[in-house]
Design an enzyme around this catalytic site. Structure first.
Site, PDB file in Angstrom:
ATOM      1  N   LYS A 150      26.315  81.031  15.305  1.00 55.92           N
ATOM      2  CA  LYS A 150      27.338  79.981  15.160  1.00 55.92           C
ATOM      3  C   LYS A 150      27.101  79.150  13.892  1.00 55.92           C
ATOM      4  O   LYS A 150      28.025  78.865  13.141  1.00 55.92           O
ATOM      5  CB  LYS A 150      27.348  79.053  16.393  1.00 55.92           C
ATOM      6  CG  LYS A 150      27.611  79.771  17.701  1.00 55.92           C
ATOM      7  CD  LYS A 150      27.585  78.823  18.889  1.00 55.92           C
ATOM      8  CE  LYS A 150      26.251  78.155  19.141  1.00 55.92           C
ATOM      9  NZ  LYS A 150      25.165  79.079  19.558  1.00 55.92           N
TER      10      LYS A 150
ATOM     11  N   ARG B 174      29.098  71.931  25.615  1.00 58.67           N
ATOM     12  CA  ARG B 174      28.214  72.933  26.180  1.00 58.67           C
ATOM     13  C   ARG B 174      28.237  72.934  27.700  1.00 58.67           C
ATOM     14  O   ARG B 174      27.570  73.752  28.329  1.00 58.67           O
ATOM     15  CB  ARG B 174      26.808  72.597  25.734  1.00 58.67           C
ATOM     16  CG  ARG B 174      26.058  73.693  25.039  1.00 58.67           C
ATOM     17  CD  ARG B 174      24.736  73.103  24.615  1.00 58.67           C
ATOM     18  NE  ARG B 174      23.860  74.061  24.083  1.00 58.67           N
ATOM     19  CZ  ARG B 174      23.621  74.202  22.777  1.00 58.67           C
ATOM     20  NH1 ARG B 174      24.246  73.456  21.905  1.00 58.67           N
ATOM     21  NH2 ARG B 174      22.742  75.079  22.383  1.00 58.67           N
TER      22      ARG B 174
ATOM     23  N   ARG C 226      14.249  84.029  13.219  1.00 54.03           N
ATOM     24  CA  ARG C 226      14.817  82.910  12.437  1.00 54.03           C
ATOM     25  C   ARG C 226      13.701  82.031  11.850  1.00 54.03           C
ATOM     26  O   ARG C 226      12.700  81.749  12.498  1.00 54.03           O
ATOM     27  CB  ARG C 226      15.698  82.051  13.328  1.00 54.03           C
ATOM     28  CG  ARG C 226      16.189  80.796  12.618  1.00 54.03           C
ATOM     29  CD  ARG C 226      17.317  80.120  13.301  1.00 54.03           C
ATOM     30  NE  ARG C 226      17.057  79.813  14.695  1.00 54.03           N
ATOM     31  CZ  ARG C 226      17.988  79.366  15.519  1.00 54.03           C
ATOM     32  NH1 ARG C 226      19.215  79.193  15.091  1.00 54.03           N
ATOM     33  NH2 ARG C 226      17.687  79.107  16.768  1.00 54.03           N
TER      34      ARG C 226
ATOM     35  N   ARG D 255      16.817  78.784  27.300  1.00 54.26           N
ATOM     36  CA  ARG D 255      18.091  78.509  26.611  1.00 54.26           C
ATOM     37  C   ARG D 255      19.166  79.507  27.027  1.00 54.26           C
ATOM     38  O   ARG D 255      20.329  79.135  27.227  1.00 54.26           O
ATOM     39  CB  ARG D 255      17.891  78.572  25.091  1.00 54.26           C
ATOM     40  CG  ARG D 255      17.116  77.381  24.573  1.00 54.26           C
ATOM     41  CD  ARG D 255      16.556  77.640  23.198  1.00 54.26           C
ATOM     42  NE  ARG D 255      17.589  77.735  22.186  1.00 54.26           N
ATOM     43  CZ  ARG D 255      17.402  78.302  21.003  1.00 54.26           C
ATOM     44  NH1 ARG D 255      16.246  78.845  20.691  1.00 54.26           N
ATOM     45  NH2 ARG D 255      18.389  78.336  20.139  1.00 54.26           N
TER      46      ARG D 255
HETATM   47  P1  AP5 Z   1      22.155  80.929  13.723  1.00 51.07           P
HETATM   48  O1  AP5 Z   1      23.374  80.901  12.870  1.00 51.07           O
HETATM   49  O2  AP5 Z   1      21.066  79.936  13.432  1.00 51.07           O
HETATM   50  O3  AP5 Z   1      22.568  80.950  15.272  1.00 51.07           O
HETATM   51  P2  AP5 Z   1      23.182  79.811  16.204  1.00 51.07           P
HETATM   52  O4  AP5 Z   1      24.185  80.455  17.096  1.00 51.07           O
HETATM   53  O5  AP5 Z   1      23.629  78.646  15.389  1.00 51.07           O
HETATM   54  O6  AP5 Z   1      21.890  79.490  17.045  1.00 51.07           O
HETATM   55  P3  AP5 Z   1      21.236  78.141  17.501  1.00 51.07           P
HETATM   56  O7  AP5 Z   1      19.911  78.545  18.090  1.00 51.07           O
HETATM   57  O8  AP5 Z   1      21.170  77.109  16.421  1.00 51.07           O
HETATM   58  O9  AP5 Z   1      22.173  77.702  18.593  1.00 51.07           O
HETATM   59  P4  AP5 Z   1      21.808  76.903  19.808  1.00 51.07           P
HETATM   60  O10 AP5 Z   1      23.132  76.767  20.401  1.00 51.07           O
HETATM   61  O11 AP5 Z   1      20.754  77.419  20.699  1.00 51.07           O
HETATM   62  O12 AP5 Z   1      21.037  75.651  19.187  1.00 51.07           O
HETATM   63  P5  AP5 Z   1      21.525  74.195  18.823  1.00 51.07           P
HETATM   64  O13 AP5 Z   1      20.892  73.851  17.556  1.00 51.07           O
HETATM   65  O14 AP5 Z   1      22.995  74.065  18.997  1.00 51.07           O
HETATM   66  O15 AP5 Z   1      21.542  82.422  13.611  1.00 51.07           O
HETATM   67  C1  AP5 Z   1      20.349  82.757  14.278  1.00 51.07           C
HETATM   68  C2  AP5 Z   1      19.524  83.697  13.367  1.00 51.07           C
HETATM   69  O16 AP5 Z   1      20.243  84.921  13.176  1.00 51.07           O
HETATM   70  C3  AP5 Z   1      19.268  83.130  11.951  1.00 51.07           C
HETATM   71  O17 AP5 Z   1      17.989  83.514  11.541  1.00 51.07           O
HETATM   72  C4  AP5 Z   1      20.352  83.818  11.082  1.00 51.07           C
HETATM   73  O18 AP5 Z   1      19.921  83.974   9.753  1.00 51.07           O
HETATM   74  C5  AP5 Z   1      20.516  85.166  11.808  1.00 51.07           C
HETATM   75  N1  AP5 Z   1      21.908  85.647  11.735  1.00 51.07           N
HETATM   76  C6  AP5 Z   1      23.039  84.929  11.958  1.00 51.07           C
HETATM   77  N2  AP5 Z   1      24.125  85.710  11.841  1.00 51.07           N
HETATM   78  C7  AP5 Z   1      23.648  86.956  11.566  1.00 51.07           C
HETATM   79  C8  AP5 Z   1      24.290  88.230  11.362  1.00 51.07           C
HETATM   80  N3  AP5 Z   1      25.627  88.339  11.405  1.00 51.07           N
HETATM   81  N4  AP5 Z   1      23.504  89.307  11.139  1.00 51.07           N
HETATM   82  C9  AP5 Z   1      22.160  89.193  11.090  1.00 51.07           C
HETATM   83  N5  AP5 Z   1      21.501  88.021  11.272  1.00 51.07           N
HETATM   84  C10 AP5 Z   1      22.245  86.916  11.509  1.00 51.07           C
HETATM   85  O19 AP5 Z   1      20.893  73.367  20.035  1.00 51.07           O
HETATM   86  C11 AP5 Z   1      19.492  73.216  20.169  1.00 51.07           C
HETATM   87  C12 AP5 Z   1      19.193  72.408  21.420  1.00 51.07           C
HETATM   88  O20 AP5 Z   1      19.766  71.086  21.305  1.00 51.07           O
HETATM   89  C13 AP5 Z   1      19.763  72.944  22.740  1.00 51.07           C
HETATM   90  O21 AP5 Z   1      18.935  73.936  23.308  1.00 51.07           O
HETATM   91  C14 AP5 Z   1      19.791  71.657  23.579  1.00 51.07           C
HETATM   92  O22 AP5 Z   1      18.499  71.297  24.023  1.00 51.07           O
HETATM   93  C15 AP5 Z   1      20.225  70.610  22.567  1.00 51.07           C
HETATM   94  N6  AP5 Z   1      21.697  70.454  22.529  1.00 51.07           N
HETATM   95  C16 AP5 Z   1      22.482  70.635  21.432  1.00 51.07           C
HETATM   96  N7  AP5 Z   1      23.761  70.423  21.740  1.00 51.07           N
HETATM   97  C17 AP5 Z   1      23.794  70.095  23.051  1.00 51.07           C
HETATM   98  C18 AP5 Z   1      24.856  69.780  23.943  1.00 51.07           C
HETATM   99  N8  AP5 Z   1      26.141  69.735  23.551  1.00 51.07           N
HETATM  100  N9  AP5 Z   1      24.545  69.517  25.238  1.00 51.07           N
HETATM  101  C19 AP5 Z   1      23.269  69.545  25.658  1.00 51.07           C
HETATM  102  N10 AP5 Z   1      22.231  69.845  24.862  1.00 51.07           N
HETATM  103  C20 AP5 Z   1      22.482  70.112  23.562  1.00 51.07           C
END
Ligand code: AP5
Length: 251
Positions: free
Chosen positions: A43, A122, A161, A205
């Site tokens: 994402k 979420r 990552r 997660r």
């Molecule tokens: P990346 O683009 O970083 O993936 P992502 O979907 O953004 O993954 P996140 O882990 O950041 O999402 P998340 O939802 O778990 O975490 P968030 O920060 O929102 O890509 C991942 C990897 O793959 C990278 O290395 C990239 O280079 C590679 N890649 C990407 N696309 C590719 C492709 N097409 N081909 C090959 N490689 C590729 O949340 C973190 C924490 O915050 C949560 O666990 C929770 O504790 C808290 N939190 C955040 N928002 C909320 C909410 N609304 N409610 C409750 N808790 C929340």
């Protein structure tokens, strides 16, 4: 995320009153999109590409928490300290804390450049809060993009990552390696693994996603906002697929 993106997202990181310089929306349109999908599906990577193509700001709640942790080290409110603890273990932060932070950034949701909401909503409760807020402000969502990929591929993306500790740029040891191992191409900072990308946190997660976030797919389908996107393949292919799907939706 590049340092320039970060400046453009000043309103998101610093709250209202920040000196924000959003791009104008593409072709005069304000794109208001929610990016759904399991942790690690890509994402954040897609938001970076869509930001360049559509002009809408990348608003990530995960980035917001990580930034707040870095900024407020030692001065966190009890609610924020609890939020950080949940995040490190891979559990969701409480709906109350999340909504408080997002609502404080209402300017970003009303911004004429539009938005790319990544990681929010979420839960169904968060989705209802967002819906009521946007209806009140008369700024409807354009679409909800649901990125889909098998779980074993997702785990490979998460475990490879690496994040720059200074500017938070995202790399992958196999698919997006830095020019020099362990060093950020953008600012020269040290690359590190996110604490919640350890195997024990990844499984928590993914379970939180299945239990709390996956029901949003049906929720947005019922509202006729859902656009499903195959997240397999190189990032630029996924981005092209997303833009094509959006184009045919708004035609
Ligand atoms: P990346 O683009 O970083 O993936 P992502 O979907 O953004 O993954 P996140 O882990 O950041 O999402 P998340 O939802 O778990 O975490 P968030 O920060 O929102 O890509 C991942 C990897 O793959 C990278 O290395 C990239 O280079 C590679 N890649 C990407 N696309 C590719 C492709 N097409 N081909 C090959 N490689 C590729 O949340 C973190 C924490 O915050 C949560 O666990 C929770 O504790 C808290 N939190 C955040 N928002 C909320 C909410 N609304 N409610 C409750 N808790 C929340």
């Amino acid at each position: 995320m590049s340092p320039q993106n970060k400046i453009d997202r000043a309103g998101w990181f610093e709250g209202s009153g920040a000196d924000c310089t959003p791009d104008a929306g593409s072709a005069g349109r304000s794109w208001r999109l929610v990016l759904l999908g399991a942790p690690g599906v890509g994402k954040g990577t897609q938001a970076e590409c869509l930001n360049k193509r559509l002009g809408a700001c990348h608003l990530s709640t995960g980035d917001l928490f990580r930034d707040a942790e870095h900024r407020d080290a030692g001065h966190q409110s009890p609610a924020m300290a609890q939020a950080m603890e949940s995040m490190h273990h891979g559990a969701l932060v409480s709906d109350t804390t999340v909504w408080e932070l997002v609502r404080e950034r209402g300017d970003c949701l009303r911004c004429s450049a539009g938005f790319l909401l990544d990681g929010f909503p979420r839960t169904l409760a968060q989705a209802e809060q967002l819906k009521a807020y946007l209806e009140g402000e008369k700024v409807p969502l354009t679409a909800v993009l649901d990125y889909e990929m098998p779980v074993d591929e997702i785990v490979k993306r998460l475990s490879g990552r690496r994040i720059c500790e200074k500017c938070h740029s995202v790399f992958h040891v196999t698919w997006r390696p830095p020019k020099v191992a362990g060093v950020c191409d953008v600012c020269g900072g040290r690359l590190q693994q996110r604490e919640d990308d350890q195997p024990s946190s990844i499984s928590i997660r993914l379970e939180a996603y299945r239990h709390s976030t996956a029901p949003l797919i049906q929720y947005y389908k019922d509202l006729n906002l859902l656009v499903s996107i195959d997240a397999n393949g190189p990032p630029e292919d996924v981005c092209a697929r997303t833009l094509a799907a959006l184009e045919s939706r708004v035609k």
